[in-house]
Scaffold this active site. Structure first.
Site, PDB file in Angstrom:
ATOM      1  N   LYS A  18       0.806  -1.237   0.000  1.00  0.00           N
ATOM      2  CA  LYS A  18       0.000   0.000   0.000  1.00  0.00           C
ATOM      3  C   LYS A  18       0.841   1.291   0.000  1.00  0.00           C
ATOM      4  O   LYS A  18       0.404   2.330   0.469  1.00  0.00           O
ATOM      5  CB  LYS A  18      -1.008   0.031   1.176  1.00  0.00           C
ATOM      6  CG  LYS A  18      -1.802  -1.222   1.397  1.00  0.00           C
ATOM      7  CD  LYS A  18      -2.263  -1.944   0.168  1.00  0.00           C
ATOM      8  CE  LYS A  18      -3.273  -1.223  -0.674  1.00  0.00           C
ATOM      9  NZ  LYS A  18      -3.610  -2.018  -1.903  1.00  0.00           N
ATOM     10  N   SER A  19       2.040   1.171  -0.560  1.00  0.00           N
ATOM     11  CA  SER A  19       2.941   2.331  -0.605  1.00  0.00           C
ATOM     12  C   SER A  19       3.062   2.950  -1.991  1.00  0.00           C
ATOM     13  O   SER A  19       3.829   3.895  -2.173  1.00  0.00           O
ATOM     14  CB  SER A  19       4.353   1.905  -0.175  1.00  0.00           C
ATOM     15  OG  SER A  19       4.336   1.367   1.102  1.00  0.00           O
ATOM     16  N   THR A  63       2.907   0.561  -4.923  1.00  0.00           N
ATOM     17  CA  THR A  63       3.406  -0.551  -5.743  1.00  0.00           C
ATOM     18  C   THR A  63       2.793  -0.541  -7.144  1.00  0.00           C
ATOM     19  O   THR A  63       3.506  -0.684  -8.144  1.00  0.00           O
ATOM     20  CB  THR A  63       3.029  -1.897  -5.070  1.00  0.00           C
ATOM     21  OG1 THR A  63       3.136  -1.759  -3.654  1.00  0.00           O
ATOM     22  CG2 THR A  63       3.867  -3.030  -5.575  1.00  0.00           C
ATOM     23  N   HIS A  83       7.273  -7.855  -2.143  1.00  0.00           N
ATOM     24  CA  HIS A  83       7.011  -7.158  -0.880  1.00  0.00           C
ATOM     25  C   HIS A  83       7.963  -7.646   0.215  1.00  0.00           C
ATOM     26  O   HIS A  83       7.864  -7.212   1.363  1.00  0.00           O
ATOM     27  CB  HIS A  83       5.585  -7.434  -0.390  1.00  0.00           C
ATOM     28  CG  HIS A  83       4.504  -6.663  -1.112  1.00  0.00           C
ATOM     29  ND1 HIS A  83       4.619  -5.351  -1.470  1.00  0.00           N
ATOM     30  CD2 HIS A  83       3.252  -7.035  -1.472  1.00  0.00           C
ATOM     31  CE1 HIS A  83       3.498  -4.944  -2.058  1.00  0.00           C
ATOM     32  NE2 HIS A  83       2.660  -5.949  -2.077  1.00  0.00           N
ATOM     33  N   TYR A 105       6.579   7.895  -2.228  1.00  0.00           N
ATOM     34  CA  TYR A 105       5.304   8.174  -2.920  1.00  0.00           C
ATOM     35  C   TYR A 105       5.071   9.678  -2.993  1.00  0.00           C
ATOM     36  O   TYR A 105       4.697  10.218  -4.035  1.00  0.00           O
ATOM     37  CB  TYR A 105       4.186   7.483  -2.131  1.00  0.00           C
ATOM     38  CG  TYR A 105       2.793   7.601  -2.708  1.00  0.00           C
ATOM     39  CD1 TYR A 105       2.295   6.622  -3.565  1.00  0.00           C
ATOM     40  CD2 TYR A 105       1.955   8.672  -2.378  1.00  0.00           C
ATOM     41  CE1 TYR A 105       1.009   6.710  -4.080  1.00  0.00           C
ATOM     42  CE2 TYR A 105       0.679   8.763  -2.892  1.00  0.00           C
ATOM     43  CZ  TYR A 105       0.202   7.784  -3.740  1.00  0.00           C
ATOM     44  OH  TYR A 105      -1.083   7.876  -4.253  1.00  0.00           O
ATOM     45  N   GLY A 134      -5.597   7.850  -4.052  1.00  0.00           N
ATOM     46  CA  GLY A 134      -4.301   8.250  -4.627  1.00  0.00           C
ATOM     47  C   GLY A 134      -3.854   9.637  -4.193  1.00  0.00           C
ATOM     48  O   GLY A 134      -3.327  10.398  -4.997  1.00  0.00           O
TER      49      GLY A 134
HETATM   50  S1  PPS Z   1      -0.516  -3.048  -3.240  1.00  0.00           S
HETATM   51  O1  PPS Z   1      -1.714  -3.846  -2.880  1.00  0.00           O
HETATM   52  O2  PPS Z   1       0.538  -3.193  -2.218  1.00  0.00           O
HETATM   53  O3  PPS Z   1      -0.045  -3.307  -4.589  1.00  0.00           O
HETATM   54  O4  PPS Z   1      -1.029  -1.535  -3.147  1.00  0.00           O
HETATM   55  P1  PPS Z   1      -0.198  -0.268  -3.617  1.00  0.00           P
HETATM   56  O5  PPS Z   1      -0.295  -0.112  -5.067  1.00  0.00           O
HETATM   57  O6  PPS Z   1       1.167  -0.323  -3.010  1.00  0.00           O
HETATM   58  O7  PPS Z   1      -0.921   0.935  -2.890  1.00  0.00           O
HETATM   59  C1  PPS Z   1      -2.206   1.333  -3.266  1.00  0.00           C
HETATM   60  C2  PPS Z   1      -2.262   2.830  -3.091  1.00  0.00           C
HETATM   61  O8  PPS Z   1      -1.645   3.461  -4.223  1.00  0.00           O
HETATM   62  C3  PPS Z   1      -2.614   4.292  -4.881  1.00  0.00           C
HETATM   63  N1  PPS Z   1      -2.363   4.264  -6.319  1.00  0.00           N
HETATM   64  C4  PPS Z   1      -1.814   5.290  -6.993  1.00  0.00           C
HETATM   65  N2  PPS Z   1      -1.380   6.517  -6.582  1.00  0.00           N
HETATM   66  C5  PPS Z   1      -0.885   7.352  -7.545  1.00  0.00           C
HETATM   67  N3  PPS Z   1      -0.831   7.033  -8.858  1.00  0.00           N
HETATM   68  C6  PPS Z   1      -1.261   5.834  -9.312  1.00  0.00           C
HETATM   69  N4  PPS Z   1      -1.206   5.551 -10.615  1.00  0.00           N
HETATM   70  C7  PPS Z   1      -1.773   4.902  -8.354  1.00  0.00           C
HETATM   71  N5  PPS Z   1      -2.286   3.652  -8.445  1.00  0.00           N
HETATM   72  C8  PPS Z   1      -2.640   3.288  -7.203  1.00  0.00           C
HETATM   73  C9  PPS Z   1      -3.942   3.655  -4.504  1.00  0.00           C
HETATM   74  O9  PPS Z   1      -5.023   4.521  -4.704  1.00  0.00           O
HETATM   75  C10 PPS Z   1      -3.692   3.329  -3.044  1.00  0.00           C
HETATM   76  O10 PPS Z   1      -3.654   4.481  -2.218  1.00  0.00           O
HETATM   77  P2  PPS Z   1      -4.964   5.033  -1.446  1.00  0.00           P
HETATM   78  O11 PPS Z   1      -4.443   6.052  -0.470  1.00  0.00           O
HETATM   79  O12 PPS Z   1      -5.594   3.862  -0.772  1.00  0.00           O
HETATM   80  O13 PPS Z   1      -5.812   5.663  -2.489  1.00  0.00           O
END
Ligand code: PPS
Length: 326
Positions: free
Chosen positions: A68-69, A71, A134, A222, A290
């Site tokens: 959830k960082s 990825t 992870h 992030y 995001g």
């Molecule tokens: S996982 O399950 O570990 O793969 O999840 P992960 O991708 O690490 O974390 C999910 C959070 O990343 C946000 N997210 C993004 N942020 C910016 N740009 C892009 N393209 C993007 N894609 C996914 C996603 O919304 C989750 O954050 P939160 O705060 O829950 O919205």
């Protein structure tokens, strides 16, 4: 080569039963304290197979993260960069028809089932192989540390990471079989108990490695990527040493890459609106808000104080710090 034999499965079960276990945010019913990290039961066989049977190649590229960082975002960006020669048209790019998790696999997950097929498909992958993990740095297969393969790590401020994990793991999907309240999950998180945690040792493992071996590990945050994507994607391109320009301006190409992987764009793609990843999580749940700072809508003053103190205590002297608001 019946590696996932009954004998191995029995040994793994015995080992699993001997480990301390806790409930906490992560895939599967329990987290098991294995090699100093909390391994979700769901991943345990895959982690063992990954450690024992994966052979890194010098050309491999790994996306590493605490869950959830960011990825999904980093998988997308790295996929576009690494495959820039193969897929140079952004109008017909695989990212428009596949979720990043379908394009970049976690060996610790895929090696938990169909072992023989998966190990074969990993060794037959087109090079450079792009994979994700992870796992904390010290628990990576030894060949990853020894080879010249590269790792790009992403981390996120611990407040937003927790909220994102809470929202993800308590959504109705087969990864969540927890009945923890927000407060209970927070207490566990403060004690380091979340899948692949403690979060502080996860970050510090890669942080320290990025300092001692800057050509091996590129450390990203992030919040930095959100704030100045052009600068940090340029760092990624330089680190991977991949030529991405074909007569075009580097910055223009980088802006196109960033645009293709933008949160709003990815969330809006049909491919990311429905369906599941490997029957464990709904694709739409990988794209929530995001944003930086959504934690403010969840935390009580005492929780803010508690987590701030833990961050200070655990990261003090490391040089690692986070931006908590946009
Ligand atoms: S996982 O399950 O570990 O793969 O999840 P992960 O991708 O690490 O974390 C999910 C959070 O990343 C946000 N997210 C993004 N942020 C910016 N740009 C892009 N393209 C993007 N894609 C996914 C996603 O919304 C989750 O954050 P939160 O705060 O829950 O919205």
């Amino acid at each position: 080569m019946a590696l996932a034999s009954d004998k191995q499965a029995n040994e793994e079960n015995e080992l699993l039963l001997s480990l301390p276990k806790e409930r906490g945010l992560g895939a599967g019913p329990y987290l098991h304290l294995f090699q100093d990290f909390w391994c979700p039961s769901f991943y345990f066989p895959g982690v063992n197979n990954f450690q024992k049977h994966f052979h890194a190649k010098d050309s491999d590229v790994f996306v590493a993260s605490f869950p959830k960082s960011g990825t999904t975002w980093l998988k997308a960006l790295t996929f576009v960069i690494v495959n820039h020669q193969r897929f140079s048209s952004f109008d017909h790019h695989p990212l428009l028809s596949s979720n990043p998790h379908e394009l970049v696999s976690f060996p610790e997950f895929i090696l938990s089932h169909d072992f023989d097929d998966q190990i074969l498909s990993l060794s037959n992958m087109t090079e450079p192989r792009l994979l994700a993990t992870h796992l904390p740095f010290p628990s990576l297969p030894k060949s990853i540390a020894k080879s010249n393969c590269k790792i790009i790590y992403i981390c996120r401020n611990p407040f937003d990471t927790f909220v994102s994990a809470w929202e993800f793991f308590t959504k109705k999907s087969s990864v969540s079989s927890h009945a923890l309240t927000f407060e209970e999950a927070f207490e566990k998180y403060c004690n380091g108990i979340m899948g692949f945690g403690p979060w502080w040792s996860h970050m510090l493992g890669y942080w320290n490695e990025s300092i001692t071996r800057p050509n091996k590990v590129l450390f990203l945050k992030y919040e930095d990527l959100k704030e100045d994507a052009v600068f940090h994607v340029k760092r990624m391109v330089e680190f991977l040493d991949i030529p991405i320009t074909q007569g075009e301006e580097t910055t223009a190409v980088i802006e196109n890459i960033i645009n293709l992987c933008r949160f709003e764009k990815m969330k809006d793609l049909e491919v990311n609106k429905s369906g599941e990843i490997d029957n464990i999580a709904e694709k739409k749940n990988f794209f929530r808000k995001g944003k930086i700072g959504d934690w403010i809508n969840y935390f009580s003053p005492s929780m803010i104080e508690k987590l701030s103190k833990i961050i200070e205590e655990k990261l003090s002297g490391s040089g690692l710090s986070f931006k908590l608001h946009s």
